[in-house]
Write an enzyme that holds these catalytic residues in place. Structure first.
Site, PDB file in Angstrom:
ATOM      1  N   LYS A 171       0.860  -1.192   0.000  1.00  0.00           N
ATOM      2  CA  LYS A 171       0.000   0.000   0.000  1.00  0.00           C
ATOM      3  C   LYS A 171       0.893   1.238   0.000  1.00  0.00           C
ATOM      4  O   LYS A 171       1.752   1.401   0.874  1.00  0.00           O
ATOM      5  CB  LYS A 171      -0.871  -0.040   1.256  1.00  0.00           C
ATOM      6  CG  LYS A 171      -2.158   0.696   1.147  1.00  0.00           C
ATOM      7  CD  LYS A 171      -2.980   0.388   2.383  1.00  0.00           C
ATOM      8  CE  LYS A 171      -4.194   1.247   2.489  1.00  0.00           C
ATOM      9  NZ  LYS A 171      -4.744   1.199   3.849  1.00  0.00           N
TER      10      LYS A 171
HETATM   11  C1  E4P Z   1      -7.995   1.646   4.152  1.00  0.00           C
HETATM   12  O1  E4P Z   1      -7.360   1.287   3.225  1.00  0.00           O
HETATM   13  C2  E4P Z   1      -7.970   3.044   4.656  1.00  0.00           C
HETATM   14  O2  E4P Z   1      -6.741   3.331   5.242  1.00  0.00           O
HETATM   15  C3  E4P Z   1      -9.099   3.210   5.634  1.00  0.00           C
HETATM   16  O3  E4P Z   1     -10.282   2.706   5.034  1.00  0.00           O
HETATM   17  C4  E4P Z   1      -9.286   4.610   6.141  1.00  0.00           C
HETATM   18  O4  E4P Z   1     -10.452   4.634   6.927  1.00  0.00           O
HETATM   19  P1  E4P Z   1     -10.789   5.817   7.950  1.00  0.00           P
HETATM   20  O5  E4P Z   1     -11.087   7.038   7.160  1.00  0.00           O
HETATM   21  O6  E4P Z   1     -12.005   5.327   8.691  1.00  0.00           O
HETATM   22  O7  E4P Z   1      -9.591   5.983   8.834  1.00  0.00           O
END
Ligand code: E4P
Length: 217
Positions: free
Chosen positions: A87
């Site tokens: 990622k």
């Molecule tokens: C996943 O890949 C993201 O980092 C995550 O969904 C972010 O979510 P949040 O906005 O609830 O922190």
């Protein structure tokens, strides 16, 4: 539409995996910190534990923000397990790294995507997934679901290989709307997936069936 759970909590992951509805896991540095995982080796061991539990793609995020650092960390993550997807944040160095990873056959998820233009850049660089953040856009009075619709439309226009992974999901309506729009994946907190089970008429109906069964037992 694939269901990923957005957590680093092994109990939550195990519970959903046991239900048979889980296709993968996403994590981020905040989620790792939330379960108290710190230190590089502990982080790597934790990713490995998730990979051994779930048969599906597991997104593991780089911490470095420069190209060389992202490449070094991404290689280390990708070497952990075949199911790791590296990622990478939506930055200039991130896009360069995604391109370099894709040339080496290492799969990537471009995170922190908030516009169609960013999604296009990630797709052109060779990202396997783009992660537009629905809830965080809603939080600043912008329609997060509209972004999902726009990216799905643009990617379909060009038959793009990159999958739309709707992230920052906050509730079951987000999940269902993403499915209607044709998102490839949603990544959600376990609580949002759990809420999909609930309807008062299901509970009332089941109670009635059991009561009627007892009358003729
Ligand atoms: C996943 O890949 C993201 O980092 C995550 O969904 C972010 O979510 P949040 O906005 O609830 O922190």
């Amino acid at each position: 539409m694939k269901f990923f759970v957005d957590t680093a909590n092994l109990d939550e992951i195990r519970e959903l995996n046991d239900l048979g509805v889980l296709d993968g896991v996403t994590t981020n540095p905040s989620l790792m910190a939330k379960v108290g995982i710190t230190g590089r080796q502990n982080v790597l061991n934790h990713y490995l534990a998730i990979c051994e539990m779930v048969e599906g793609d597991i997104s593991a995020e780089v911490i470095a923000t420069d190209f060389e650092g992202m490449m070094r960390e991404g290689m280390e993550l990708a070497n952990l397990h075949d199911n790791i997807v590296v990622k990478v944040p939506m930055t200039r160095d991130g896009i360069k790294a995604i391109n370099a990873f894709s040339e080496q056959g290492i799969r990537t998820n471009c995170t922190l995507v908030f516009t169609v233009g960013q999604a296009l850049l990630a797709a052109k660089a060779g990202a396997d997934y783009v992660s537009p953040f629905v809830g965080r856009l809603d939080d600043v009075s912008t329609n997060g679901l509209a972004l999902i619709q726009d990216i799905v439309t643009v990617f379909n226009n060009y038959d793009m290989f990159t999958e739309v992974l709707a992230a920052s999901i906050r509730h079951p309506v987000h999940i269902v709307e993403c499915a209607k729009m044709g998102a490839d994946v949603v990544t959600c907190p376990a609580s949002s997936i759990d809420k999909l089970f609930n309807h008062p008429l299901t509970d009332i109906g089941l109670a009635q069936f059991l009561a009627d069964y007892k009358k003729v037992e």
